[in-house]
Design a protein around this motif. Structure first.
Motif, PDB file in Angstrom:
ATOM      1  N   LEU A  94       0.655  -4.209  -8.282  1.00 54.06           N
ATOM      2  CA  LEU A  94       0.519  -2.756  -8.215  1.00 54.06           C
ATOM      3  C   LEU A  94       0.303  -2.192  -9.605  1.00 54.06           C
ATOM      4  CD1 LEU A  94       3.608  -2.113  -5.907  1.00 54.06           C
ATOM      5  CD2 LEU A  94       1.227  -2.335  -5.212  1.00 54.06           C
TER       6      LEU A  94
ATOM      7  N   ALA B 255       2.228   1.818  -3.472  1.00 55.07           N
ATOM      8  CA  ALA B 255       1.179   2.285  -4.382  1.00 55.07           C
ATOM      9  C   ALA B 255       0.907   3.768  -4.152  1.00 55.07           C
ATOM     10  CB  ALA B 255      -0.090   1.466  -4.195  1.00 55.07           C
ATOM     11  N   THR B 256       0.794   4.161  -2.901  1.00 59.02           N
ATOM     12  CA  THR B 256       0.496   5.555  -2.581  1.00 59.02           C
ATOM     13  C   THR B 256       1.621   6.475  -3.063  1.00 59.02           C
ATOM     14  OG1 THR B 256      -0.629   4.749  -0.616  1.00 59.02           O
ATOM     15  CG2 THR B 256      -0.143   7.106  -0.705  1.00 59.02           C
TER      16      THR B 256
ATOM     17  N   GLY C 292      -0.372   5.281  -7.444  1.00 58.71           N
ATOM     18  CA  GLY C 292      -1.100   4.180  -8.071  1.00 58.71           C
ATOM     19  C   GLY C 292      -2.013   3.486  -7.091  1.00 58.71           C
ATOM     20  N   ARG C 293      -2.296   2.239  -7.348  1.00 64.09           N
ATOM     21  CA  ARG C 293      -3.216   1.477  -6.521  1.00 64.09           C
ATOM     22  C   ARG C 293      -2.811   0.009  -6.514  1.00 64.09           C
ATOM     23  NH1 ARG C 293      -8.375   2.245 -10.434  1.00 64.09           N
ATOM     24  NH2 ARG C 293      -8.402   4.151  -9.210  1.00 64.09           N
ATOM     25  N   ILE C 294      -3.323  -0.689  -5.511  1.00 69.16           N
ATOM     26  CA  ILE C 294      -3.151  -2.146  -5.499  1.00 69.16           C
ATOM     27  C   ILE C 294      -4.246  -2.716  -6.397  1.00 69.16           C
ATOM     28  CG2 ILE C 294      -3.205  -4.225  -4.100  1.00 69.16           C
ATOM     29  CD1 ILE C 294      -2.266  -2.534  -1.746  1.00 69.16           C
TER      30      ILE C 294
ATOM     31  N   MET D 135       0.532   1.468 -11.510  1.00 63.49           N
ATOM     32  CA  MET D 135       1.028   2.821 -11.253  1.00 63.49           C
ATOM     33  C   MET D 135       0.992   3.604 -12.559  1.00 63.49           C
ATOM     34  SD  MET D 135       4.184   1.614  -8.785  1.00 63.49           S
ATOM     35  CE  MET D 135       4.685   0.252  -9.798  1.00 63.49           C
TER      36      MET D 135
ATOM     37  N   GLU E 102       0.825  -1.201   0.000  1.00 63.13           N
ATOM     38  CA  GLU E 102       0.000   0.000   0.000  1.00 63.13           C
ATOM     39  C   GLU E 102       0.870   1.267   0.000  1.00 63.13           C
ATOM     40  OE1 GLU E 102      -2.549   0.432   3.385  1.00 63.13           O
ATOM     41  OE2 GLU E 102      -3.754   1.973   2.415  1.00 63.13           O
TER      42      GLU E 102
END
Lengths: 375, 524
Positions: A339, A233-234, A238-240, A341, A230
């Motif tokens: 991930l 990603a932050t 981006g995001r998981i 991104m 996490e």
């Protein structure tokens, strides 16, 4: 970021692995080399900003070319890039002002830093991919009009080839790859050579500091026994996309490139994976995530739904420690986070997408970008 | 009858087996001198069974002794390394990625010489016998006789390593030499690391194996004895002296093979609950699923194929905290039998909670009768939750699978495990690892390069299979029991004549042994 010291190499290696999107080769050996070189020189490596390079100064991007399986077995002599740069300086009768990292993703992030130390030159904070790509024309220098020639290749035996003129970046790729095979499957590359003005027009800035920052955050998570996905990603905006375990890996080699497909099934028990603002699609689903890769991870899908596509970054990390897993190491049973991104903005212009978009890699889909930019 | 022994860090377990039947078993503390603990355990299983030691046909020993020597930095022989590949490889000399303390201990003396091959079989540089002769003399003059030899791409062509060994033997006739090509696969540093570790363990291996032999002699056991390897097969005593590094992962492998044997299952999850940790692994076709990534031993990177296990800090000795509820990862470990409440100690452990719950009667039950019933129930639920999450991590589909529970801490499993189709706690679960050693098979390998221009592919494969089978028979396998368990083909591009590397592994039962798990369930 003003310099690279022994304290930074582990973080840079971890971050470069994560920006490698499954490709770019392992950072392990080049990090060992960089540590040795820093220790032997007793100095730190100065890092400069692209904007501090004078317009009329000469700089060159450098890196390694070839099969990671070969370079993990036939280790380098160690001064291949340095010799190629020196030969290029002699050819042009002009000294280099700084060394540029060609590719920040994977092992190629660190080799140029070793060469810069050997040459006594600073390295620039930035690169031409913001990730890893398989071919020479897939870089922002080529996309934004820097000439591919002259370029140089050097091998472990001390042989050096200089191409004073080449028709196109694609031809440079073809010639360089044939020669790399003749050179034993791995070679050092100097390409392109450019002015400070050209550099500033086409480089993706600050990717070395980003790699270092990613690595520092991963190390911090490890020290606190937190799963790092996490945080990464932050940090990368981006995001998981998914967490789960690899249930199927299928691969084949087509024209020298590893192509394959990967399936990841969700966990059914335990704490649900962290959800970022907006709610990443896919998390908590019972569906299986499918990733298509060709050296790098290129497309992530859930059923017919494309979650993320090249040039946006898809990286698979080990769930426990956040270490990036290369496509060569993908194996049934690994427990991972995927991930997604957003690519740097330089890779998302129409002229860039023509070279690094999904269609270039043979996928008949439009690029639908994740929101935001990596940098 | 056979005796299986597992020498762990804490306990030495032994079983006496008659065919597939466990006749007697014993758990004794591991001793500083490993042979003493083994002798004690063997004496106990023989006495309990009342048999004559002449009735024993074989003794199989699984040991973490050599792994521990590396981890603890003890009893290692200084070793020199010769690497062939100049001018390549200069930037990362041998042992470059070893922890400093281990490098100091092993000596860190390394020499680079010309030779080595490219990926396509070309020579990197011409081999220079005089250069190697000089190096051999320098190693001899430094007083070293343990030597590891590596050459670039030696898994493809080992000839330079072999020539170098001959030249070294001229200078140092009794040299203890390990060739990297005999130990590992492609990946120079990892393979070379394993070869160096092997040479530095050989002195210890010789003493240890001789110690085992003495322990057997003392009990008048004349039967041959074997040592377990990483892959669950056996090597005979002489081979174990030569290749101690091949024992590194035998602990978890034996435990999972024992679980497969005891349950009769070939595909299942194995939960091995110890005193401090629980290790979860996956059985595929009766063998442990291998891990994907590089394995670190005592801080040194190797490319051994180790079983993929997931460990959590849960065991019989795990400490329990009540507010908030916390189980492990701290543990009283091997001091369980003196520190737990039921054993008269003053530390609240997972074992106490299980006894308080009434499912087991161990030690002084009265010592835990005053514990809060809600806390006991909550702890048991938490333990099952921890196991269920770990099992789910190792499963590769949502379909429920059988779970086999083994190990001394198995009493911790008191209820259902979500995602398990059934929970099997086989009889003799505490000594599954010793049983895994006892039932182990023997194997043979063929790893060669065939030119498919001169021979068709089927003929090449058949020849490789025949060679592997022959080696298994030579190692003691019953010919009718031999199975080909692994075939790998790697085409070597750009080598004239369509060269392909073919690797075949054959496994069979020791002649006179009970049928193995795989052949027993061969029809499933």
């Amino acid at each position: 970021m003003q310099s690279v010291t022994l304290n930074d190499t582990q973080a840079i290696a971890i971050g470069a692995g994560i920006l490698g999107t499954g490709g770019g080769g392992s950072t392990y050996l080049n990090r060992l080399r960089l540590d040795n070189e820093l220790r032997a020189s007793g100095k730190s490596l100065p890092i400069i900003r692209a904007d501090d390079v004078p317009d009329d100064a000469l700089v060159c991007a450098v890196g390694g070319m070839g099969a990671p399986t070969v370079s993990n077995e036939k280790l380098q002599e160690g001064r291949e890039i340095m010799r190629a740069v020196r030969a290029m300086e002699a050819h042009l009768r002009q000294p280099m002002h700084a060394i540029i990292i060609g590719e920040i993703g994977g092992g190629n992030a660190l080799g140029p830093l070793v060469a810069a130390l050997q040459l006594g030159l600073p390295a620039v904070d930035g690169d031409s991919m913001g990730r890893a790509f398989p071919e020479l024309q897939m870089d922002t220098f080529m996309i934004y009009g820097v000439a591919p020639s002259p370029f140089a290749l050097a091998d472990t035996q001390g042989n050096i080839a200089i191409f004073p003129r080449i028709g196109s970046a694609k031809q440079a790729e073809d010639f360089a790859r044939s020669l790399t095979i003749e050179m034993g499957g791995s070679a050092a590359l100097v390409m392109p050579v450019m002015s400070g003005a050209e550099l500033k027009r086409s480089i993706i800035r600050d990717t070395l500091s980003l790699a270092k920052r990613i690595g520092e955050n991963v190390l911090d998570c490890r020290a606190r026994s937190i799963e790092p996905a996490e945080t990464i990603a932050t940090l990368c905006k981006g995001r998981i996309l998914f967490t789960g375990k690899i249930t199927d890996v299928e691969r084949r080699t087509v024209q020298g490139f590893a192509r394959g497909q990967l399936k990841i099934a969700p966990f059914h028990k335990g704490k649900p994976p962290p959800v970022l603002t907006g709610g990443p699609r896919g998390v908590g689903s019972t569906q299986v995530l499918q990733i298509d890769f060709q050296n790098e991870n290129l497309i992530a899908r859930l059923g017919d739904d494309v979650l993320c596509a090249v040039p946006d970054l898809i990286t698979i990390v080990s769930l426990d420690d956040g270490e990036a897993i290369g496509t060569e190491s993908l194996r049934y049973g690994l427990r991972v986070a995927v991930l997604g991104m957003p690519a740097p903005k330089e890779l998302k212009s129409p002229e860039a997408l023509a070279v690094v978009g999904p269609r270039t890699f043979g996928y008949d889909i439009d690029f639908c970008p994740l929101p935001g930019d990596l940098l | 009858m056979r005796i299986g022994i597992d020498v762990g860090g804490t306990n030495t377990d032994a079983v006496l087996m008659d065919g597939a039947r466990v006749v007697s078993s014993a758990k004794t503390p591991t001793t500083a001198n490993v042979s003493e603990g083994i002798a004690k355990a063997m004496r106990k299983v023989i006495a309990d069974s009342g048999i004559d030691s002449a009735a024993i046909d074989g003794v199989m020993i699984g040991t973490t002794h050599f792994t521990n020597a590396v981890v603890e930095r003890k009893r290692l022989t200084p070793t020199a390394c010769i690497r062939l590949g100049l001018p390549a490889t200069v930037c990362l000399p041998p042992m470059v990625d070893w922890p400093q303390d281990l490098r100091d201990l092993v000596g860190g003396e390394s020499h680079l010489a010309h030779g080595g091959h490219e990926f396509d079989g070309r020579e990197i540089s011409a081999y220079q016998p005089d250069e190697v002769r000089d190096i051999a003399v320098r190693i001899r003059d430094a007083g070293l006789d343990a030597i590891a030899i590596s050459s670039v791409f030696s898994p493809v062509n080992a000839s330079f390593e072999e020539q170098t060994a001959e030249i070294v033997r001229e200078a140092i006739p009794d040299a203890n030499i390990t060739l990297s090509s005999e130990i590992g696969r492609i990946g120079l540093l990892e393979r070379e690391n394993a070869a160096i570790m092997n040479s530095c363990l050989r002195g210890l291996a010789a003493r240890t194996v001789d110690g085992f032999k003495a322990a057997l002699d003392e009990l008048q056991i004349r039967a041959p004895f074997y040592i377990s390897q990483n892959d669950g097969t056996l090597m005979n005593a002489d081979f174990a002296k030569e290749y101690p590094v091949l024992t590194f992962a035998s602990g978890p492998t034996n435990s999972m093979r024992g679980a497969a044997f005891l349950s009769g299952l070939r595909d299942a999850i194995v939960v091995d609950v110890g005193g401090t940790t629980t290790d979860i692994g996956v059985l595929q076709h009766g063998f442990p699923r291998p891990a994907a990534l590089a394995v670190d031993i005592g801080g040194v990177r190797t490319n051994f194929r180790m079983p993929d296990t997931y460990s959590i800090g849960l065991g019989g000795g795990s400490l329990i905290q009540s507010e908030p509820l916390k189980v492990g990862p701290q543990s009283v470990g091997y001091e369980l039998t003196s520190k737990a409440l039921v054993f008269g100690g003053d530390v609240l452990t997972a074992t106490d909670m299980i006894v308080a719950g009434g499912s087991e009667v161990i030690g002084d039950v009265g010592a835990v009768s005053g514990l809060d019933a809600d806390l006991v129930a909550a702890t048991q639920a938490r333990i099952m939750e921890m196991i269920a999450i770990a099992v789910d991590r190792m499963k590769t589909s949502a379909t429920p699978v059988p779970v086999i529970v083994v190990g001394g801490g198995s009493i911790l499993v008191t209820g259902e495990i979500e995602g398990a189709s059934e929970i099997i706690k086989p009889e003799h679960f505490p000594v599954a690892n010793a049983i895994g050693a006892a039932i182990a098979q023997v194997g043979g390998e063929c790893d060669r390069i065939f030119s498919l221009a001169e021979m068709n592919r089927d003929d090449a494969l058949n020849q490789a299979k025949a060679e592997a089978s022959e080696r298994a028979v030579n190692a003691g396998a019953a010919p009718e029991s031999i199975e080909i368990v692994d075939v790998e083909e790697v085409p070597l591009a750009y080598l004239p004549g369509n060269a392909t590397r073919i690797m075949v592994k054959a496994i069979g039962d020791l002649a006179g042994a009970p049928p193995s798990v795989s052949s027993m369930n061969g029809g499933n």
